[in-house]
Design an enzyme around this catalytic site. Structure first.
Site, PDB file in Angstrom:
ATOM      1  N   ARG A  42       0.835  -1.195   0.000  1.00  0.00           N
ATOM      2  CA  ARG A  42       0.000   0.000   0.000  1.00  0.00           C
ATOM      3  C   ARG A  42       0.869   1.245   0.000  1.00  0.00           C
ATOM      4  NH1 ARG A  42       2.507   2.140   3.165  1.00  0.00           N
ATOM      5  NH2 ARG A  42       2.532   2.037   5.427  1.00  0.00           N
ATOM      6  N   GLU A  48      -0.727  10.147   8.273  1.00  0.00           N
ATOM      7  CA  GLU A  48       0.418   9.359   8.742  1.00  0.00           C
ATOM      8  C   GLU A  48       0.563   9.439  10.253  1.00  0.00           C
ATOM      9  OE1 GLU A  48       1.725   6.716   6.968  1.00  0.00           O
ATOM     10  OE2 GLU A  48       2.087   8.275   5.472  1.00  0.00           O
ATOM     11  N   ASP A  51      -3.106   6.290  12.607  1.00  0.00           N
ATOM     12  CA  ASP A  51      -3.886   5.050  12.752  1.00  0.00           C
ATOM     13  C   ASP A  51      -3.855   4.531  14.175  1.00  0.00           C
ATOM     14  OD1 ASP A  51      -1.175   4.360  12.413  1.00  0.00           O
ATOM     15  OD2 ASP A  51      -1.633   2.543  11.264  1.00  0.00           O
ATOM     16  N   ASP A 187      -2.323  -0.841   7.514  1.00  0.00           N
ATOM     17  CA  ASP A 187      -1.681  -1.631   6.472  1.00  0.00           C
ATOM     18  C   ASP A 187      -2.448  -2.926   6.205  1.00  0.00           C
ATOM     19  OD1 ASP A 187       0.149   0.378   6.603  1.00  0.00           O
ATOM     20  OD2 ASP A 187       1.742  -0.814   7.504  1.00  0.00           O
ATOM     21  N   TYR A 238       9.750   4.049  16.107  1.00  0.00           N
ATOM     22  CA  TYR A 238       8.300   3.992  15.892  1.00  0.00           C
ATOM     23  C   TYR A 238       7.592   3.782  17.222  1.00  0.00           C
ATOM     24  CZ  TYR A 238       3.856   2.260  13.924  1.00  0.00           C
ATOM     25  OH  TYR A 238       2.538   2.065  13.614  1.00  0.00           O
TER      26      TYR A 238
END
Length: 403
Positions: A42, A48, A51, A187, A238
């Site tokens: 994707r 960004e 989610d 994703d 992350y």
């Protein structure tokens, strides 16, 4: 062969169809595979790091896919072949599984099998071959493509059919438990539910998606610029961003940053990092909803402006860009300012490397690709890979004769 000036990428004419998996399987195991499944990567057009904050995202599935072919075996252990890596791994799928420290790529497969076991399935051992045209580490969700393809294959193997949302959640749990990346749902959601020629406006809290038709190809095309800088989302950066957002939400007294407003930040006792991350998430959710409206209305110019705004926020507030991504977006902005019909550009994916996404007029893709490659080469001493993509469909099973 001379490249068409309007062809932006060095790409095979069948980039969406990984080739040779069935032949490689037969050569190794002495028979053709019985099962086959694939799932797309994707590219996120906008939205960004929203989610996992219960927010909104607007991705499309790309026309590059992970493909898995397999058959059951009476052997005491399964054999997995990673054709693109030239590696193999073994495991006994008939017993509870643990992550494989020696073969990290196998964890995207093993984690899915273990989730099927936890649902009550009794997986047999398999002989399996994996290949993919989704570039690894490019921010295009190669991991979710593999996981969703594996889940689709396992549906065939154990004789169950999962609801697409259930499949996406199963794959998310697999990624959390085995590769160890605390990813959001985007994703896997798009890999399991994508519609051709549409983006998906995903409400990550409600776990609902609204298809948004993409502009016709004569109006706008999507380019992906792979910087070649490979990121590792499980390395801590992350997870640190996610933890900071959770801390900010707790200080604000809300369930997630989706529930906060910009005005709430003024009187909150947030650290500098918490304030920056929260500001990005709140504004990015607003941009994503605006972008979906503009896309639906065919207003690609305004949509592109929101893409540029998103990148600046990711660059300075969320601090997940890198010099290579900034080079691409800055060069794209220069082209737009010169009057080239380039609508917007931004980094895409988790950041720290990977790819940028560009929305442009099809008549200008040759000039755009050349300019981006030149700007990148002058600063970084090498060229990025420029790909074009259409909005593709979701994961599915296949007849093995095709592979």
């Amino acid at each position: 062969m001379t490249r068409d000036r309007n062809q932006p990428a060095d790409e095979s004419p069948h980039a969406d169809h990984p080739a040779g998996a069935g032949r490689a399987f037969a050569a190794r195991f002495g028979r053709p595979p019985r099962f086959a499944a694939s799932a797309p990567g994707r590219v996120n057009l906008i939205g960004e790091h929203t989610d996992y904050n219960d927010g909104f995202v607007l991705p499309i599935a790309i026309d590059r896919r992970a493909l898995i072919v397999a058959d059951t075996t009476a052997a005491a252990r399964s054999t997995f072949l990673a054709l693109d890596l030239g590696e193999s791994a073994e495991a006994d799928l008939t017993h509870p599984l643990e992550p494989d420290a020696d073969h990290p790529w196998a964890n995207y497969l093993l984690g899915v099998v273990e989730q099927f076991r936890r649902r009550g399935a009794e997986p047999p051992n398999l002989e399996l071959a994996l290949t993919s045209t989704v570039p690894l580490g490019a921010g295009l969700s190669s991991s979710a493509a593999i996981e969703t393809a594996m889940a689709t294959l396992m549906e065939q193997v154990v004789g169950v059919e999962l609801d697409p949302l259930e499949k996406a959640l199963l794959c998310q749990r697999a990624e959390h438990a085995f590769p160890g990346t605390p990813c959001g749902i985007m994703d896997m959601f798009v890999a399991a539910m994508a519609r051709p020629d549409h983006a998906l406006l995903i409400d990550c809290r409600a776990r609902e998606a609204k298809p948004i038709r993409m502009p016709p190809p004569e109006q706008a095309v999507v380019l992906i610029v792979d910087t070649g800088v490979r990121h590792e989302l499980a390395d801590g950066a992350y997870a640190a961003r996610r933890a900071t957002c959770e801390q900010a939400a707790a200080r604000l007294g809300v369930k997630a940053l989706r529930d906060a407003a910009i005005d709430d930040l003024a009187d909150a006792a947030l650290t500098q990092d918490e304030h920056r991350r929260a500001t990005h998430v709140i504004r990015e959710n607003e941009r994503t909803l605006q972008a979906a409206d503009r896309l639906e209305a065919g207003d690609v110019a305004r949509f592109g402006a929101l893409m540029f705004q998103s990148h600046e926020s990711l660059r300075y507030l969320y601090e997940v860009s890198c010099p290579e991504l900034d080079t691409i977006v800055d060069a794209a902005r220069d082209l737009r300012d010169e009057g080239v019909p380039l609508h917007g550009a931004r980094m895409t994916g988790g950041g720290f490397g990977g790819s940028a996404v560009v929305l442009a007029s099809p008549d200008a893709t040759g000039r755009i690709g050349d300019h981006l490659r030149t700007a990148f080469r002058e600063r970084h001493g090498r060229e990025p890979r420029v790909l074009s993509t259409t909005a593709a469909g979701a994961a599915g099973a296949h007849t093995t004769a095709s592979y």
